[in-house]
Design a protein around this motif. Structure first.
Motif, PDB file in Angstrom:
ATOM      1  N   GLY A 137      32.675 147.676  32.815  1.00  5.77           N
ATOM      2  CA  GLY A 137      33.138 146.944  33.983  1.00  5.77           C
ATOM      3  C   GLY A 137      33.609 147.797  35.134  1.00  5.77           C
ATOM      4  N   GLN A 138      33.447 149.111  35.049  1.00  6.39           N
ATOM      5  CA  GLN A 138      33.986 149.989  36.089  1.00  6.39           C
ATOM      6  C   GLN A 138      32.911 150.822  36.775  1.00  6.39           C
ATOM      7  N   GLU A 139      33.276 151.328  37.952  1.00  4.49           N
ATOM      8  CA  GLU A 139      32.498 152.334  38.655  1.00  4.49           C
ATOM      9  C   GLU A 139      33.411 153.534  38.873  1.00  4.49           C
ATOM     10  N   LEU A 140      32.832 154.736  38.879  1.00  5.42           N
ATOM     11  CA  LEU A 140      33.603 155.948  39.088  1.00  5.42           C
ATOM     12  C   LEU A 140      32.959 156.801  40.171  1.00  5.42           C
ATOM     13  N   ALA A 141      33.797 157.523  40.891  1.00  3.90           N
ATOM     14  CA  ALA A 141      33.313 158.486  41.874  1.00  3.90           C
ATOM     15  C   ALA A 141      33.412 159.884  41.293  1.00  3.90           C
ATOM     16  N   SER A 142      32.454 160.725  41.618  1.00  3.68           N
ATOM     17  CA  SER A 142      32.480 162.106  41.160  1.00  3.68           C
ATOM     18  C   SER A 142      33.467 162.923  41.976  1.00  3.68           C
ATOM     19  N   ASP A 143      33.684 164.147  41.566  1.00  2.79           N
ATOM     20  CA  ASP A 143      34.424 165.095  42.384  1.00  2.79           C
ATOM     21  C   ASP A 143      33.592 165.422  43.628  1.00  2.79           C
ATOM     22  N   PRO A 144      34.251 165.807  44.736  1.00  5.79           N
ATOM     23  CA  PRO A 144      33.490 166.287  45.893  1.00  5.79           C
ATOM     24  C   PRO A 144      32.735 167.567  45.540  1.00  5.79           C
ATOM     25  N   LEU A 145      31.538 167.680  46.079  1.00  9.31           N
ATOM     26  CA  LEU A 145      30.667 168.827  45.836  1.00  9.31           C
ATOM     27  C   LEU A 145      30.309 169.470  47.162  1.00  9.31           C
ATOM     28  N   ALA A 146      30.514 170.787  47.283  1.00 10.39           N
ATOM     29  CA  ALA A 146      30.094 171.498  48.491  1.00 10.39           C
ATOM     30  C   ALA A 146      28.570 171.498  48.547  1.00 10.39           C
ATOM     31  N   PHE A 147      28.021 170.705  49.450  1.00  5.79           N
ATOM     32  CA  PHE A 147      26.565 170.488  49.497  1.00  5.79           C
ATOM     33  C   PHE A 147      26.223 169.929  50.865  1.00  5.79           C
ATOM     34  N   VAL A 148      25.201 170.458  51.474  1.00  6.58           N
ATOM     35  CA  VAL A 148      24.788 169.965  52.786  1.00  6.58           C
ATOM     36  C   VAL A 148      23.865 168.768  52.599  1.00  6.58           C
ATOM     37  N   ALA A 149      24.336 167.606  52.964  1.00  3.43           N
ATOM     38  CA  ALA A 149      23.499 166.406  52.999  1.00  3.43           C
ATOM     39  C   ALA A 149      23.202 166.102  54.455  1.00  3.43           C
ATOM     40  N   GLN A 150      21.942 165.914  54.776  1.00  2.00           N
ATOM     41  CA  GLN A 150      21.553 165.672  56.161  1.00  2.00           C
ATOM     42  C   GLN A 150      21.003 164.263  56.318  1.00  2.00           C
ATOM     43  N   ARG A 151      21.423 163.601  57.378  1.00  2.00           N
ATOM     44  CA  ARG A 151      20.942 162.263  57.682  1.00  2.00           C
ATOM     45  C   ARG A 151      19.411 162.240  57.670  1.00  2.00           C
ATOM     46  N   GLY A 152      18.844 161.361  56.849  1.00  2.00           N
ATOM     47  CA  GLY A 152      17.397 161.187  56.810  1.00  2.00           C
ATOM     48  C   GLY A 152      16.657 162.096  55.861  1.00  2.00           C
TER      49      GLY A 152
END
Length: 433
Positions: A137-152
């Motif tokens: 019944g739950q959702e979890l978020a991961s730890d933040p990761l140093a990673f470049v995510a680019q729009r698109g």
């Protein structure tokens, strides 16, 4: 050595640097000039245009079977709608009755098919560990990761499930090809060879957030198969959510988050949870979500609901969004002359709902977008215009989805004022942490 590069009004140059850094596996921090980072001023007051977490991609799941996922690696392809120097993922066991085990996870820049861009895969951790158990019944978020995510730029999120889940949170109409491996943990493998099964769904993964250099607002599109994009071409990003994202630029830029579920109903009884039941996951807990566009009702008509019931449901939902401090926009129900959607009863009720939305809707929402008028056949408004019909008389073609997006007035949306053209930015590029 860190290299500090400054650009004034150079959004394209910044995007190019981010893309290059992603391929090289560099960490990138993007900050507005004059900001002091997430904490803002020296007294700790947040900078209004400083870095902030924003939902870059979301999907609304429903309950499904594991479908031979145990002991295999899922590689799901998603397209983020915001750029950031860190990311975190959301994994879901909302419908499971047993704990969901994830033994390993990674994020990478997607290559061709199931391949990864070499050297870009990074481990995703949960509370500092590679494995996590998601309670029922739950959702979890991961730890933040140093990673470049680019729009698109597509990302590949890989998850290894050591055991078969009893019920899986799945979005079956992804209109995006993802992959399942043979037996084994191959989350870090760039080679596509282990991923022999192509799937048209997203499982377990329900969200990707990024740490954006400037605060961004997001708009959530809540609806049924028309918002899901049924009728458009898989892997072409031809949904009306994609077309709308392409129209939002400068200070109007907003991540457009698709919360459509095929066969969903406003009043419940259809596929997946009704919009009110999934409001928390779709909107309330989504970082940056400022606006909601609600396009739903055609399946309620097909199920025999009358105009009064649907209008009451629209008012209840709109009131909830506004009470939550967000903007909400209602849309007219697109026409159909097909099956239960096109009976004389459904046609009369649809027109009554649409008449109410056009005349009374603005009193209950922050705006109204006339989707029905945008795609109706001028010679027979009860039907879709031929150019906008995918062929089944209900769902739209890519051209039809573009027409829906064109019916949205971007000036009515909250937008992201911190992204106004001409703002200066500085980009800090460093070695991987």
């Amino acid at each position: 050595m860190d290299a500090l590069h400054r650009f004034r009004g150079g959004r394209g140059l910044v995007a190019g640097l981010v893309a290059a850094a992603a391929v090289l596996g560099l960490a990138v921090a993007l900050l507005p000039l004059g900001s002091t980072g997430a904490s803002g001023a020296e007294d700790g007051t947040p900078a209004p245009c400083g870095p902030a977490w924003v939902a870059a991609w979301r999907t609304s799941p429903q309950a499904g079977q594991g479908s031979d996922l145990g002991g295999r690696t899922l590689r799901m392809l998603v397209r983020p709608q915001a750029t950031g120097s860190e990311l975190r993922i959301r994994v879901s066991n909302r419908f499971g009755t047993q704990p969901l085990q994830i033994e390993a996870a990674s994020a990478a820049v997607a290559g061709s098919g199931a391949a990864l861009v070499p050297g870009t895969a990074r481990p995703v951790l949960f509370a500092g560990a590679p494995a996590v158990v998601v309670p029922p019944g739950q959702e979890l978020a991961s730890d933040p990761l140093a990673f470049v995510a680019q729009r698109g730029t597509p990302l590949a999120i890989s998850l290894f499930l050591p055991q078969e889940p009893d019920r899986v949170a799945v979005h079956p109409v992804a209109l995006q090809t993802s992959y399942v491996s043979g037996p084994g943990d191959v989350v870090d493998t760039a080679d596509p060879q282990p991923f022999g099964r192509a799937v048209s769904s997203w499982s377990v993964l329900t969200g990707v957030d990024v740490l954006a250099p400037r605060a961004e607002n997001a708009v959530v599109l809540v609806g049924d198969s028309i918002t899901d994009g049924v009728g458009s071409d898989p892997d072409r990003d031809d949904r009306w959510s994609d077309a709308l994202a392409g129209r939002l630029t400068g200070g109007r830029t907003m991540p457009v988050l698709n919360a459509g579920i095929s066969a969903n109903q406003l009043l419940g009884g259809g596929t997946g949870e009704a919009p009110a039941a999934r409001y928390g996951a779709d909107v309330a807990t989504v970082p940056g979500a400022a606006d909601v566009v609600l396009h739903i009702g055609t399946n309620d008509l097909a199920a025999g609901r009358d105009a009064g019931e649907i209008v009451a449901g629209l008012v209840d939902y709109a009131d909830r969004v506004r009470a939550d401090g967000r903007r909400v926009f209602l849309t007219t129900i697109t026409p159909s002359a097909t099956g239960a959607h096109g009976t004389p009863f459904a046609a009369v009720q649809r027109e009554a709902v649409n008449r109410w939305i056009r005349t009374e809707g603005p009193a209950h929402a922050d705006g109204v977008f006339d989707f029905a008028a945008a795609v109706a056949d001028p010679t027979d408004p009860a039907r879709l215009a031929p150019a906008f019909d995918s062929g089944d008389g209900l769902h739209l073609s890519a051209a039809g989805y573009r027409a829906l997006a064109a019916a949205v007035d971007p000036s009515r949306l909250t937008g992201s004022p911190c992204l106004a053209e001409g703002d200066a930015a500085k980009v800090l590029v460093s070695a991987p942490r």
